[in-house]
Structures are given as C-alpha cells and as structure tokens.
Design a protein around this motif. Sequence first.
Motif, PDB file in Angstrom:
ATOM      1  N   ASP A 262       0.827  -1.210   0.000  1.00  0.00           N
ATOM      2  CA  ASP A 262       0.000   0.000   0.000  1.00  0.00           C
ATOM      3  C   ASP A 262       0.863   1.261   0.000  1.00  0.00           C
ATOM      4  OD1 ASP A 262      -2.322  -1.442  -0.037  1.00  0.00           O
ATOM      5  OD2 ASP A 262      -2.793  -1.169   2.093  1.00  0.00           O
ATOM      6  N   LYS A 263       1.945   1.232   0.757  1.00  0.00           N
ATOM      7  CA  LYS A 263       2.833   2.396   0.805  1.00  0.00           C
ATOM      8  C   LYS A 263       3.383   2.710  -0.587  1.00  0.00           C
ATOM      9  CE  LYS A 263       6.828   4.395   3.180  1.00  0.00           C
ATOM     10  NZ  LYS A 263       7.911   4.219   4.170  1.00  0.00           N
ATOM     11  N   ILE A 264       3.715   1.665  -1.350  1.00  0.00           N
ATOM     12  CA  ILE A 264       4.223   1.842  -2.714  1.00  0.00           C
ATOM     13  C   ILE A 264       3.097   2.300  -3.650  1.00  0.00           C
ATOM     14  CG2 ILE A 264       5.144   0.609  -4.718  1.00  0.00           C
ATOM     15  CD1 ILE A 264       6.693  -1.167  -2.692  1.00  0.00           C
ATOM     16  N   ASP A 265       1.945   1.656  -3.519  1.00  0.00           N
ATOM     17  CA  ASP A 265       0.843   1.919  -4.461  1.00  0.00           C
ATOM     18  C   ASP A 265       0.229   3.304  -4.304  1.00  0.00           C
ATOM     19  OD1 ASP A 265       1.121  -0.571  -5.583  1.00  0.00           O
ATOM     20  OD2 ASP A 265      -0.522  -1.493  -4.450  1.00  0.00           O
ATOM     21  N   PHE A 266       0.203   3.828  -3.068  1.00  0.00           N
ATOM     22  CA  PHE A 266      -0.528   5.074  -2.824  1.00  0.00           C
ATOM     23  C   PHE A 266       0.377   6.299  -2.702  1.00  0.00           C
ATOM     24  CE2 PHE A 266      -3.512   1.740  -1.617  1.00  0.00           C
ATOM     25  CZ  PHE A 266      -4.581   2.092  -2.416  1.00  0.00           C
TER      26      PHE A 266
ATOM     27  N   ALA B  32      -0.390  14.501   0.581  1.00  0.00           N
ATOM     28  CA  ALA B  32      -0.282  15.662  -0.302  1.00  0.00           C
ATOM     29  C   ALA B  32      -1.631  16.296  -0.621  1.00  0.00           C
ATOM     30  CB  ALA B  32       0.403  15.248  -1.615  1.00  0.00           C
ATOM     31  N   GLY B  33      -2.709  15.653  -0.204  1.00  0.00           N
ATOM     32  CA  GLY B  33      -4.029  16.192  -0.518  1.00  0.00           C
ATOM     33  C   GLY B  33      -4.363  16.096  -1.999  1.00  0.00           C
ATOM     34  N   VAL B  34      -3.816  15.069  -2.659  1.00  0.00           N
ATOM     35  CA  VAL B  34      -4.054  14.867  -4.090  1.00  0.00           C
ATOM     36  C   VAL B  34      -5.122  13.790  -4.262  1.00  0.00           C
ATOM     37  CG1 VAL B  34      -3.024  14.128  -6.273  1.00  0.00           C
ATOM     38  CG2 VAL B  34      -1.711  15.534  -4.704  1.00  0.00           C
ATOM     39  N   SER B  35      -6.070  14.033  -5.147  1.00  0.00           N
ATOM     40  CA  SER B  35      -7.146  13.066  -5.367  1.00  0.00           C
ATOM     41  C   SER B  35      -6.600  11.811  -6.023  1.00  0.00           C
ATOM     42  CB  SER B  35      -8.235  13.676  -6.254  1.00  0.00           C
ATOM     43  OG  SER B  35      -8.805  14.795  -5.633  1.00  0.00           O
ATOM     44  N   GLU B  36      -7.096  10.675  -5.557  1.00  0.00           N
ATOM     45  CA  GLU B  36      -6.682   9.394  -6.132  1.00  0.00           C
ATOM     46  C   GLU B  36      -7.507   9.079  -7.358  1.00  0.00           C
ATOM     47  OE1 GLU B  36      -6.558   6.218  -3.285  1.00  0.00           O
ATOM     48  OE2 GLU B  36      -6.169   7.597  -1.631  1.00  0.00           O
ATOM     49  N   GLY B  37      -6.971   8.201  -8.207  1.00  0.00           N
ATOM     50  CA  GLY B  37      -7.738   7.728  -9.375  1.00  0.00           C
ATOM     51  C   GLY B  37      -8.801   6.733  -8.929  1.00  0.00           C
TER      52      GLY B  37
ATOM     53  N   PRO C 133       0.429   7.203 -10.565  1.00  0.00           N
ATOM     54  CA  PRO C 133      -0.392   6.048 -10.948  1.00  0.00           C
ATOM     55  C   PRO C 133       0.284   4.756 -10.470  1.00  0.00           C
ATOM     56  CG  PRO C 133      -0.081   7.536 -12.806  1.00  0.00           C
ATOM     57  CD  PRO C 133       0.857   7.991 -11.729  1.00  0.00           C
ATOM     58  N   GLN C 134      -0.496   3.803 -10.017  1.00  0.00           N
ATOM     59  CA  GLN C 134       0.079   2.552  -9.535  1.00  0.00           C
ATOM     60  C   GLN C 134       0.901   1.878 -10.636  1.00  0.00           C
ATOM     61  OE1 GLN C 134      -2.563  -0.162  -7.566  1.00  0.00           O
ATOM     62  NE2 GLN C 134      -3.436   1.406  -6.231  1.00  0.00           N
ATOM     63  N   GLY C 135       2.113   1.469 -10.265  1.00  0.00           N
ATOM     64  CA  GLY C 135       2.992   0.784 -11.205  1.00  0.00           C
ATOM     65  C   GLY C 135       3.766   1.690 -12.130  1.00  0.00           C
ATOM     66  N   SER C 136       3.573   2.994 -12.015  1.00  0.00           N
ATOM     67  CA  SER C 136       4.174   3.907 -12.992  1.00  0.00           C
ATOM     68  C   SER C 136       5.683   4.067 -12.827  1.00  0.00           C
ATOM     69  CB  SER C 136       3.501   5.280 -12.912  1.00  0.00           C
ATOM     70  OG  SER C 136       3.668   5.851 -11.626  1.00  0.00           O
ATOM     71  N   LEU C 137       6.236   3.652 -11.702  1.00  0.00           N
ATOM     72  CA  LEU C 137       7.694   3.664 -11.551  1.00  0.00           C
ATOM     73  C   LEU C 137       8.320   2.326 -11.927  1.00  0.00           C
ATOM     74  CD1 LEU C 137       8.288   5.822  -8.347  1.00  0.00           C
ATOM     75  CD2 LEU C 137       8.790   6.394 -10.725  1.00  0.00           C
TER      76      LEU C 137
ATOM     77  N   ALA D 224       5.579  11.700  -1.218  1.00  0.00           N
ATOM     78  CA  ALA D 224       4.317  11.849  -0.491  1.00  0.00           C
ATOM     79  C   ALA D 224       3.275  10.854  -0.983  1.00  0.00           C
ATOM     80  CB  ALA D 224       3.787  13.270  -0.668  1.00  0.00           C
ATOM     81  N   SER D 225       2.386  10.503  -0.084  1.00  0.00           N
ATOM     82  CA  SER D 225       1.221   9.707  -0.471  1.00  0.00           C
ATOM     83  C   SER D 225       0.114  10.650  -0.923  1.00  0.00           C
ATOM     84  CB  SER D 225       0.737   8.869   0.707  1.00  0.00           C
ATOM     85  OG  SER D 225       0.189   9.723   1.712  1.00  0.00           O
TER      86      SER D 225
END
Length: 350
Positions: A21-25, A344-349, A29-33, A339-340
Amino acid sequence: MFDIISPLENVTLDFVSELQDKIDFKTKPQGSLGLLEQVAFKVALVQQTLTPVLTKPSIVVFAADHGVADEGVSLFPQVVTEQMVLNFLAGGAAINCFSNQHAIDLKIVNAGVKANFEQIDNANFINQPIAAGTHNFAQQAAMSKEQCLAAINKGADITQQQFDQGCNVIGFGEMGIANTTSAAAIMAAILNLSGQQSAGKGTGIDQKTVLIKAKVIDDAIEKYQLHDADALTVLQTVGGFEIAMMVGAMLKAAELSMLVLVDGFIASSAALVASEMNDDFLQYTQFCHQSEEQAHQLLLTKMAAMPLLNVGMRLGEGSGVAVAYPLIVSAVSFLNEMASFADAGVSEGH
C-alpha cells in the motif's frame, strides 16, 4: 552450510500489505515507476522495515586464473588477470571509476591468481589465494572438494567483514581470463544445456574459438557426468576459485539479510550455484544488468530474474553493479520520501 531463511517467514501478512500500500498510494499512478517499485519492495522486505536504508555499499571483486585457458578459449593471455588486478589497485579500471563516482567501497580479492602479490600494501586488497589458478578441467577437475569448500568459506568470511563494518548492501564482480568458459560450463551442467547453448564470445573471441569453447564444455560434462551432479560438484569440477568465493560471499550475505547485487554472466553463474544450494537465496538478490554474453538472458530467465539495465555491457569487474546502484538508491528514496495521496491532498484515481 548457510542458514538462510526466506524474508517472508519473518514478517506478517499485514506488513506485506502495508508495504505494498505504501508503494501503491504514493502520488503517482500505480505501477508507474516500473521496476523501481519492485526494487523498493524487495529492499524493504529484505530489511523487514517500511523505511529501509542503504548503508556503506560495497563491491567485492574476486580474481583468479583458470587452467582451462590452456585450451585456447580466450582472446587474452593469462597474465592479463595479474595485470588487471594491479590496474584495480592503481585505480585505473572501469570499476574504480564507477565505484568512486557513487561512493561505493571497493575491495579486490586475490582468490587464486598465478602471481605473487606479497609485496603489495593496499588496504583495499585481500590477498588470500586458494592456489595459483585452477587445474585445466579439460584434463582433470578444476579443484579438489577441499579447495572448493575453502574458497566458499573464505568468500563468506569476506562478506562477514564487510557486514561487521556496517555494510548492508553488497555487490560482487570478478576478473579471470577464461572464466566465461567456467561460467558457461556451470550453467550448461546445472541447466542441462549444451556447450553451444551456453558458450559465448567472452572477451571477444571469433566464432571458431566459440566452437572450441563449446566443445571443451560438452566434453567436460560428458567426462565427469555433470548433468547428473549436484551444484557443489559442478562448481568443484569446472568452476574457478573466484566463482567459488563469490558463491560463499553471496550465501553469507543472504544469511545476514544483506541485499545482494549480482553483476553479469560470471557472477550470475555463481548466483545459480548459490540458488541450487539454498532455495531462499534468490529472494535476497537484485540482478543489475543483462550482459551481452549470449547465454546471459537465458540464465536470467531460468532464475526468474529481472535485471535493472540492458545497455550492452560485457565487462565484468562488478561494473554493472556500480552503474545500476543509483537506481536502487532511487527506489529507496521514493519509498521513504515521496508523499502519499493522503499526505499531499491529491485526489486518487478511481
């Protein structure tokens, strides 16, 4: 011989889930790295913490000569092994440039070079040869069982010394004229391949010499019945002192829960032996690059390894480890510092 336990045995499912979860959030985008996410996961799992740290990175280069060079399998004469060791100690090789660039501690080990280094006084030189080169395995086994075990134990001791000085990430390289022949023979024997499938151009030999190398390998496998042998017997019969020391060094690093960085084709053959000796070993490894040596991709595939780089390198010396190391630093950095979405207060997909 080595007490290696899967890192998964010492963590809970909650830890694994929290790490993923720490990596994904993170704010991406998930997996983008890509592969960096897998590296971050592995480092954290090996260290069993959500905030891993890389301390005192080290590369150990093992050097030794090979009797099988007498069969005409290499472009260079055996004396080049000695000359390159001196070049390492003078700071003039590629591995010196790259390890200096990334502040990686570099140790050079005489595992069995046909030379006298008694007069060398260098803090980064470990002069503990098993013998002055192996036997020509086309004629007799490369080393005795006692020599093979001594090399494995010496490699383990060297890793322990690095660990005791605070190192938790260690890479391995090698130098030894004709050692691609030994590595290819190890690969062919353990994976039940032919010499033609495992032998490549090494230092740049022509196709005629590649065929000679392949025949030497096939003949040795038949002579010693190596397709039916265990990995330790294969190592003893067609390996080199530097490869055997690498096997011990790698296994000890895994036992100590260090991250093991694997260089090119020869180092990968040592990792193959180590993986045959312990089923959990590969969980501690990161393969650093895919060599131009023709069988390396097949060898990596057999170990389900995903190397960090494919830039056409085929030098050895641990050079691929040093070049790839900054990517491992980047993987740890994003895990610890990025940051997660929530932070960061960024909306998730969706």
